[in-house]
Design a protein around this motif. Structure first.
Motif, PDB file in Angstrom:
ATOM      1  N   GLY A 124     -27.906 -22.807  -0.110  1.00 40.16           N
ATOM      2  CA  GLY A 124     -28.306 -21.404  -0.176  1.00 40.16           C
ATOM      3  C   GLY A 124     -29.663 -21.201  -0.828  1.00 40.16           C
ATOM      4  O   GLY A 124     -30.618 -20.722  -0.195  1.00 40.16           O
ATOM      5  N   ILE A 125     -29.792 -21.589  -2.079  1.00 34.44           N
ATOM      6  CA  ILE A 125     -31.053 -21.384  -2.799  1.00 34.44           C
ATOM      7  C   ILE A 125     -32.115 -22.361  -2.291  1.00 34.44           C
ATOM      8  O   ILE A 125     -33.282 -21.998  -2.112  1.00 34.44           O
TER       9      ILE A 125
ATOM     10  N   ASP B  95     -31.103 -33.446   1.408  1.00 34.47           N
ATOM     11  CA  ASP B  95     -29.727 -32.946   1.282  1.00 34.47           C
ATOM     12  C   ASP B  95     -28.787 -34.037   1.762  1.00 34.47           C
ATOM     13  O   ASP B  95     -29.180 -34.908   2.549  1.00 34.47           O
TER      14      ASP B  95
ATOM     15  N   ASP C 256     -28.247 -39.004  -0.425  1.00 35.23           N
ATOM     16  CA  ASP C 256     -27.256 -38.670  -1.454  1.00 35.23           C
ATOM     17  C   ASP C 256     -27.934 -38.969  -2.799  1.00 35.23           C
ATOM     18  O   ASP C 256     -28.151 -40.134  -3.142  1.00 35.23           O
ATOM     19  N   ILE C 257     -28.265 -37.930  -3.555  1.00 43.89           N
ATOM     20  CA  ILE C 257     -29.045 -38.158  -4.781  1.00 43.89           C
ATOM     21  C   ILE C 257     -28.248 -38.869  -5.875  1.00 43.89           C
ATOM     22  O   ILE C 257     -28.818 -39.299  -6.869  1.00 43.89           O
TER      23      ILE C 257
ATOM     24  N   ASN D 102     -32.535 -29.296  -7.349  1.00 46.14           N
ATOM     25  CA  ASN D 102     -31.718 -28.116  -7.089  1.00 46.14           C
ATOM     26  C   ASN D 102     -30.325 -28.444  -6.558  1.00 46.14           C
ATOM     27  O   ASN D 102     -29.438 -27.606  -6.581  1.00 46.14           O
TER      28      ASN D 102
ATOM     29  N   THR E  64     -32.717 -26.427 -11.484  1.00 47.20           N
ATOM     30  CA  THR E  64     -31.933 -25.200 -11.348  1.00 47.20           C
ATOM     31  C   THR E  64     -30.798 -25.275 -12.364  1.00 47.20           C
ATOM     32  O   THR E  64     -29.840 -26.024 -12.175  1.00 47.20           O
TER      33      THR E  64
ATOM     34  N   TYR F 292     -19.792 -29.718 -14.341  1.00 44.65           N
ATOM     35  CA  TYR F 292     -20.848 -28.867 -13.759  1.00 44.65           C
ATOM     36  C   TYR F 292     -21.747 -28.332 -14.874  1.00 44.65           C
ATOM     37  O   TYR F 292     -22.981 -28.380 -14.781  1.00 44.65           O
TER      38      TYR F 292
ATOM     39  N   LYS G 121     -25.842 -28.600 -15.714  1.00 45.79           N
ATOM     40  CA  LYS G 121     -26.686 -27.417 -15.862  1.00 45.79           C
ATOM     41  C   LYS G 121     -27.331 -27.359 -17.247  1.00 45.79           C
ATOM     42  O   LYS G 121     -28.471 -26.966 -17.392  1.00 45.79           O
TER      43      LYS G 121
ATOM     44  N   ARG H  22     -27.483 -17.228 -12.948  1.00 45.44           N
ATOM     45  CA  ARG H  22     -26.049 -17.010 -13.158  1.00 45.44           C
ATOM     46  C   ARG H  22     -25.343 -16.771 -11.821  1.00 45.44           C
ATOM     47  O   ARG H  22     -24.684 -17.654 -11.317  1.00 45.44           O
TER      48      ARG H  22
ATOM     49  N   ILE I 291     -25.881 -15.967  -7.859  1.00 40.32           N
ATOM     50  CA  ILE I 291     -26.710 -15.733  -6.678  1.00 40.32           C
ATOM     51  C   ILE I 291     -25.754 -15.906  -5.504  1.00 40.32           C
ATOM     52  O   ILE I 291     -24.971 -16.859  -5.477  1.00 40.32           O
TER      53      ILE I 291
ATOM     54  N   THR J 216     -24.511 -17.277  -2.632  1.00 38.32           N
ATOM     55  CA  THR J 216     -24.737 -18.454  -1.787  1.00 38.32           C
ATOM     56  C   THR J 216     -23.373 -19.075  -1.467  1.00 38.32           C
ATOM     57  O   THR J 216     -22.362 -18.672  -2.054  1.00 38.32           O
TER      58      THR J 216
HETATM   59  N1  LIG Z   1     -25.369 -19.684  -6.627  1.00 32.84           N
HETATM   60  C1  LIG Z   1     -25.323 -19.408  -7.904  1.00 32.84           C
HETATM   61  O1  LIG Z   1     -24.852 -18.380  -8.325  1.00 32.84           O
HETATM   62  C2  LIG Z   1     -25.903 -20.367  -8.912  1.00 32.84           C
HETATM   63  C3  LIG Z   1     -25.871 -20.021 -10.270  1.00 32.84           C
HETATM   64  C4  LIG Z   1     -26.406 -20.892 -11.206  1.00 32.84           C
HETATM   65  C5  LIG Z   1     -26.987 -22.094 -10.775  1.00 32.84           C
HETATM   66  N2  LIG Z   1     -26.976 -22.405  -9.453  1.00 32.84           N
HETATM   67  C6  LIG Z   1     -27.567 -23.674  -9.056  1.00 32.84           C
HETATM   68  O2  LIG Z   1     -28.466 -23.509  -7.975  1.00 32.84           O
HETATM   69  C7  LIG Z   1     -28.513 -24.711  -7.207  1.00 32.84           C
HETATM   70  C8  LIG Z   1     -28.324 -24.388  -5.738  1.00 32.84           C
HETATM   71  O3  LIG Z   1     -27.065 -23.827  -5.580  1.00 32.84           O
HETATM   72  P1  LIG Z   1     -26.610 -22.992  -4.307  1.00 32.84           P
HETATM   73  O4  LIG Z   1     -25.946 -21.802  -4.825  1.00 32.84           O
HETATM   74  O5  LIG Z   1     -27.723 -22.878  -3.353  1.00 32.84           O
HETATM   75  O6  LIG Z   1     -25.460 -23.980  -3.761  1.00 32.84           O
HETATM   76  P2  LIG Z   1     -25.218 -24.621  -2.321  1.00 32.84           P
HETATM   77  O7  LIG Z   1     -23.887 -25.260  -2.393  1.00 32.84           O
HETATM   78  O8  LIG Z   1     -25.488 -23.628  -1.262  1.00 32.84           O
HETATM   79  O9  LIG Z   1     -26.354 -25.745  -2.261  1.00 32.84           O
HETATM   80  C9  LIG Z   1     -26.262 -26.993  -2.867  1.00 32.84           C
HETATM   81  C10 LIG Z   1     -26.791 -28.028  -1.883  1.00 32.84           C
HETATM   82  O10 LIG Z   1     -26.776 -29.317  -2.519  1.00 32.84           O
HETATM   83  C11 LIG Z   1     -26.396 -30.259  -1.521  1.00 32.84           C
HETATM   84  N3  LIG Z   1     -25.848 -31.461  -2.136  1.00 32.84           N
HETATM   85  C12 LIG Z   1     -24.613 -31.613  -2.689  1.00 32.84           C
HETATM   86  N4  LIG Z   1     -24.442 -32.881  -3.089  1.00 32.84           N
HETATM   87  C13 LIG Z   1     -25.576 -33.542  -2.806  1.00 32.84           C
HETATM   88  C14 LIG Z   1     -25.997 -34.885  -2.983  1.00 32.84           C
HETATM   89  N5  LIG Z   1     -25.178 -35.796  -3.548  1.00 32.84           N
HETATM   90  N6  LIG Z   1     -27.225 -35.242  -2.567  1.00 32.84           N
HETATM   91  C15 LIG Z   1     -28.038 -34.329  -1.978  1.00 32.84           C
HETATM   92  N7  LIG Z   1     -27.688 -33.044  -1.775  1.00 32.84           N
HETATM   93  C16 LIG Z   1     -26.480 -32.659  -2.185  1.00 32.84           C
HETATM   94  C17 LIG Z   1     -25.333 -29.534  -0.700  1.00 32.84           C
HETATM   95  O11 LIG Z   1     -25.137 -30.141   0.568  1.00 32.84           O
HETATM   96  C18 LIG Z   1     -25.927 -28.142  -0.621  1.00 32.84           C
HETATM   97  O12 LIG Z   1     -26.722 -27.994   0.540  1.00 32.84           O
HETATM   98  C19 LIG Z   1     -27.428 -25.608  -7.762  1.00 32.84           C
HETATM   99  O13 LIG Z   1     -28.025 -26.530  -8.645  1.00 32.84           O
HETATM  100  C20 LIG Z   1     -26.551 -24.661  -8.513  1.00 32.84           C
HETATM  101  O14 LIG Z   1     -25.860 -25.306  -9.557  1.00 32.84           O
HETATM  102  C21 LIG Z   1     -26.447 -21.562  -8.504  1.00 32.84           C
END
Ligand SMILES: NC(=O)c1ccc[n+]([C@@H]2O[C@H](COP(=O)([O-])OP(=O)(O)OC[C@H]3O[C@@H](n4cnc5c(N)ncnc54)[C@H](O)[C@@H]3O)[C@@H](O)[C@H]2O)c1
Lengths: 273, 238
Positions: free
Chosen positions: A34-35, A54, A80-81, A107, A159, A172, A176, A203, A205, A207
């Motif tokens: 998402g982000i 990704d 895969d990171i 991210n 992130t 998790y 963070k 906090r 978003i 997604t």
């Molecule tokens: N959405 C929120 O409210 C929110 C709040 C606080 C922090 N965050 C942080 O923002 C970042 C993005 O989150 P998002 O909401 O877009 O989530 P999301 O699940 O949409 O995106 C995360 C992406 O990471 C990829 N991923 C997972 N494991 C992986 C790996 N081993 N190697 C490579 N890629 C991998 C997934 O395939 C996915 O596309 C994350 O770090 C999340 O913790 C999000």
């Protein structure tokens, strides 16, 4: 007289696009999420070549981005990171293809598969989640530093999420909050190489990840979204595009004077606690 | 002091008794009257320490665990509780003091190692996780218990000393793992404090002297009931 970077930045805000990052190479982990998607689009819009890293396929996102430009700006790189050798190969490939990474956005994250509460979570699951959420970012950062030192410039971002987040599972939150120590540590060690480090603390978003969190708590998604919107002082959750603009700010030369910053972008929720 | 009398005869498991900091703290806690079950990754010094503590007049036993192996933690805890007869406290005070990215006090950015990070994470945050998992059933059974963990102030500052002072000491591993421990423990604290088990922490500046009085004072404060309403807090000793 406005300084050039600032003038360019104001132009960018007014016009919406620029070639600021024309010769720069960005790597966005979790770039197909998402982000991450919004960040990739924003950086490509600023002229950067963006590697979309990704664990899932990102070809269609790359095609969608590239369709808007005459040159190739988005390159999918399935990695895969949490796997050290895959990370090393990814950086090797970027070095060979485009001379290395200038901007790294850590991210990617997983929330994890339940059970996630401490009483029930297994050590194996705890380790698996941390290996993506924290170790993955550390591997990428260690691999990116030599590229940036060679270039004499670089930006590393994370992130993050606030410690005060309620009910967040231990592995998790370990990732963070680990980013906060990392951002500080690297800012001091890397500033002399022209490398800045930043954590953008989010906090809620809207997604796929937040949807998963809501579903895991067996709450009706519509009501939960309304509740989360209300929690914010702004009356709504931030959009992924708004968050992407913050990352773009730290990627741009206008923020060269900043480093080691942890910026809270949570619509004021933490202020209320 | 009332708080010290209150601690006499209480039973405590201590993870990380082998390094100089752990040894010093264990001796001081024994002087206050705590019975101690010492846990570390090898018996290097804890056997000696355990005998020294018995000479002070408290019960003491030592056990080893294998990083990442849950069963070894469970067995060590069961053995110690059997010997002590009960469990009131857990102190997780493991501390890494070698960093391969430093050579003769000089930091070498090219020596950062992914493998070393894995090792620190498993030994430090991983062991805290497994230690708490192993003692929790015993504590929850009795609806009582206090857990104190330690980490480093570098988790907040990225550095060795107070905010804004660049001592140059600290490392990627310490900073990242310390702040990861803060996150892990915050999450665990939220879940288990309502079940009757208190969780707090003490963060050390890595240059803190092992015999600094503030260390014992912070532990006595958090172990005693003076701090009854202090929950999920980390006392930072800069
Ligand atoms: N959405 C929120 O409210 C929110 C709040 C606080 C922090 N965050 C942080 O923002 C970042 C993005 O989150 P998002 O909401 O877009 O989530 P999301 O699940 O949409 O995106 C995360 C992406 O990471 C990829 N991923 C997972 N494991 C992986 C790996 N081993 N190697 C490579 N890629 C991998 C997934 O395939 C996915 O596309 C994350 O770090 C999340 O913790 C999000």
């Amino acid at each position: 007289m406005l300084n050039k970077d600032l003038k360019d930045y104001i132009d960018l805000v007014n016009k919406g696009s620029s070639d600021f990052l024309k010769k720069k190479v960005s790597l966005v982990t979790g770039g197909a999420g998402g982000i991450g998607t919004a960040i990739c689009k924003e950086l490509a819009n600023l002229g950067s070549i963006v590697y979309i890293c990704d664990i899932k396929e990102a070809k269609s996102l790359a095609n969608e981005i590239n369709a808007g430009y005459s040159d190739v700006r988005a390159i999918p790189i399935k990695t895969d990171i949490s796997n050290k050798s895959e990370v090393k190969n990814m950086f090797e490939q970027i070095l060979n293809e485009n001379g290395g990474v200038d901007i790294l956005i850590n991210n990617a994250a997983v929330y994890g598969e339940p059970p996630l509460n401490f009483l029930e979570i297994s050590y194996e699951n705890f380790k698996k989640i941390i290996s993506v959420d924290l170790s993955g970012a550390i591997y990428c950062t260690i691999a990116a530093i030599p590229h940036m030192i060679k270039k004499g410039w670089g930006k590393i971002m994370f992130t993050a999420a606030p410690l005060s987040s309620s009910g967040i599972p231990a592995p998790y939150l370990a990732g963070k909050s680990g980013f906060i120590g990392l951002t500080k540590f690297f800012s001091e060690k890397l500033k002399k190489y022209g490398i800045g480090t930043f954590a953008v603390v989010l906090r809620h978003i809207y997604t796929p990840m937040i949807k998963k969190v809501i579903e895991s708590r067996n709450i009706d998604i519509k009501n939960a979204k309304k509740d989360l919107d209300k929690k914010s002082l702004t009356g709504r959750m931030a959009t992924t595009e708004e968050i992407a603009k913050m990352f773009a700010y730290f990627a741009l030369p206008i923020s060269n004077h900043m480093s080691g910053q942890t910026i809270l972008a949570d619509g004021g929720i933490s202020y209320l606690r | 002091m009332e708080s010290m009398r209150e601690l006499k005869g209480k039973n405590c498991i201590f993870l990380g008794a082998n390094d100089s900091f752990g040894r010093e703290l264990c001796k001081n806690l024994a002087k206050v009257g705590l019975n101690l079950g010492l846990i570390d990754f090898d018996h290097f010094d804890s056997l000696n320490l355990s005998n020294n503590l018995k000479n002070i007049g408290v019960k003491s036993i030592s056990a080893t665990v294998i990083p990442g192996k849950a069963i070894s933690f469970e067995k060590a805890v069961a053995r110690i509780i059997e010997y002590l007869g009960d469990l009131d406290f857990l102190i997780c005070a493991y501390y890494f003091d070698e960093d391969i990215s430093y050579e003769n006090d000089e930091f070498h950015i090219d020596k950062l190692s992914m493998e070393k990070w894995d090792n620190v994470l498993e030994k430090w945050a991983g062991s805290y996780f497994l230690m708490i998992k192993s003692v929790l059933p015993h504590m929850l059974n009795k609806n009582k218990g206090k857990i104190i963990f330690t980490n480093l102030t570098s988790g907040y500052t990225g550095e060795g000393e107070g905010e804004g002072q660049l001592s140059g000491i600290s490392s990627l591993y310490f900073s990242a793992c310390s702040s990861a421990i803060t996150g892990t423990m915050t999450s665990i604290a939220r879940e288990i404090i309502p079940l009757g088990v208190k969780v707090n922490g003490v963060a050390f500046n890595p240059t803190l002297k092992r015999d600094d009085d503030r260390i014992l004072n912070a532990f006595i404060f958090l172990l005693s009931d003076i701090s009854y309403y202090t929950c999920g807090q980390i006392i930072r000793l800069y």
